[in-house]
Design an enzyme around this catalytic site. Structure first.
Site, PDB file in Angstrom:
ATOM      1  N   TYR A 195       0.837  -1.213   0.000  1.00 54.64           N
ATOM      2  CA  TYR A 195       0.000   0.000   0.000  1.00 54.64           C
ATOM      3  C   TYR A 195       0.869   1.259   0.000  1.00 54.64           C
ATOM      4  CZ  TYR A 195      -4.492  -2.221   0.038  1.00 54.64           C
ATOM      5  OH  TYR A 195      -5.599  -2.930  -0.358  1.00 54.64           O
TER       6      TYR A 195
ATOM      7  N   HIS B   4     -15.095   2.083  -1.291  1.00 50.85           N
ATOM      8  CA  HIS B   4     -13.992   1.181  -0.940  1.00 50.85           C
ATOM      9  C   HIS B   4     -12.940   1.841  -0.044  1.00 50.85           C
ATOM     10  CE1 HIS B   4     -15.045  -1.537  -4.624  1.00 50.85           C
ATOM     11  NE2 HIS B   4     -15.844  -1.709  -3.605  1.00 50.85           N
TER      12      HIS B   4
ATOM     13  N   CYS C  93      -7.148   1.679  12.742  1.00 52.51           N
ATOM     14  CA  CYS C  93      -6.804   0.519  13.565  1.00 52.51           C
ATOM     15  C   CYS C  93      -7.508  -0.720  13.014  1.00 52.51           C
ATOM     16  CB  CYS C  93      -7.244   0.789  15.003  1.00 52.51           C
ATOM     17  SG  CYS C  93      -7.048  -0.668  16.044  1.00 52.51           S
TER      18      CYS C  93
ATOM     19  N   CYS D 139     -10.647   0.127  16.951  1.00 54.13           N
ATOM     20  CA  CYS D 139     -10.783   0.801  18.255  1.00 54.13           C
ATOM     21  C   CYS D 139     -11.194   2.253  18.059  1.00 54.13           C
ATOM     22  CB  CYS D 139      -9.484   0.720  19.054  1.00 54.13           C
ATOM     23  SG  CYS D 139      -8.219   1.906  18.508  1.00 54.13           S
TER      24      CYS D 139
ATOM     25  N   CYS E 198      -4.509   1.130  21.021  1.00 51.45           N
ATOM     26  CA  CYS E 198      -4.808  -0.209  21.546  1.00 51.45           C
ATOM     27  C   CYS E 198      -3.736  -1.249  21.217  1.00 51.45           C
ATOM     28  CB  CYS E 198      -6.175  -0.677  21.053  1.00 51.45           C
ATOM     29  SG  CYS E 198      -6.165  -1.199  19.331  1.00 51.45           S
TER      30      CYS E 198
END
Ligand code: OAD
Length: 252
Positions: A72, A122, A130, A134, A154
């Site tokens: 990505y 999308h 996250c 969270c 978290c």
């Protein structure tokens, strides 16, 4: 495509007489900005070079999260180099339109479309979130995106805020897209293979609404050839500016 071609004239006439028009777009809209499509016949189409199950699925992320994030970030770096093309600019010159898009890039916004008028089915590649949901979310610099990291709230892994295979579409964007598709007089479908569901269902939702004419713009015949009232064969960048010139289109 020439300006006096019957299909072009018919598409213009449908758009000019429609009270409500919405745009449903896919990767072809950004192709002329140098962003790769997915399952095009072009040699750089992503899913002919990479395995979507390794790179765009929860299972692929669980197996090797670093590989997914690196991929990505490679796409993000390409987006950092890209600029809106004439198709994005022609759409942005129609501030009354709502855009339902499968694209995760921000080129419509950068062309000047108000973010509230873009329904991102999308997700957005320039946002991290996250993986454990969270609530942590953060815009990232696509030119310099962070490597795999734990969520500061978290500790779960952070991932791009895009929809992966097998995941649900963002509920609010989907609901609004369905309602808009059912209400328009014309759905202008730009640069999508219309093979990924549920997004592709919007075309059938529009047809089922009973009033919508479907105008398809694609470089080649697609899944939608049979469903289209008019099919324009050409590139988005060369066709949309001519198609929309002088019109004032509205979605609501
Ligand atoms: P595809 O790659 O499946 O289809 C792109 C379409 O754009 C093809 O039909 C091309 O013929 C057309 N095209 C290419 N260049 C064009 C141009 N310059 N002008 C007009 N049309 C052009 O991309 P999508 O339909 O967007 O999902 O794919 C849908 C989803 O599949 C994506 O959002 C992505 C992918 O897996 C996720 O990541 C969840």
């Amino acid at each position: 495509m020439t300006l006096d071609e019957p299909s072009f004239l018919e598409a213009r006439s449908i758009l000019a007489s429609a009270e409500r028009v919405a745009v449903f777009s896919g990767a072809g809209l950004s192709a002329e900005s140098g962003i790769s499509t997915f399952r095009d016949q072009e040699p750089d189409a992503l899913w002919s070079r990479f395995d979507p199950m390794l790179l765009a699925s929860v299972e692929g992320f669980a197996e090797n999260p670093g590989r997914v994030i690196d991929w990505y970030n490679w796409r993000r770096a390409k987006l950092a180099q890209a600029t809106p093309n004439p198709a994005h600019l022609a759409l942005a010159a129609q501030p009354g339109l709502v855009h339902i898009t499968q694209n995760v890039d921000d080129l419509l916004e950068r062309a000047g479309v108000s973010p509230e008028r873009i329904l991102r089915l999308h997700g957005a590649i320039d946002i991290d979130c996250c993986h454990a949901v969270c609530g942590f979310e953060e815009r990232v610099d696509v030119a310099n995106a962070p490597p795999l990291r734990p969520c500061p709230r978290c500790g779960a892994p952070v991932r791009p805020a895009v929809v992966w295979f097998g995941e649900r579409l963002p509920e609010a964007a989907w609901q609004r897209s369905e309602a808009i598709s059912a209400a328009v007089d014309c759905l202008l479908v730009v640069g999508t293979s219309a093979t990924v569901y549920p997004a592709a269902n919007l075309v059938h939702r529009a047809i089922a609404g009973g009033r919508a004419k479907i105008v398809v713009l694609n470089t080649r015949r697609s899944e939608l050839t049979g469903a289209a009232h008019v099919e324009l064969l050409g590139t988005a960048g060369s066709t949309l500016p001519k198609l929309l010139r002088g019109l004032s289109l509205h979605s609501d």
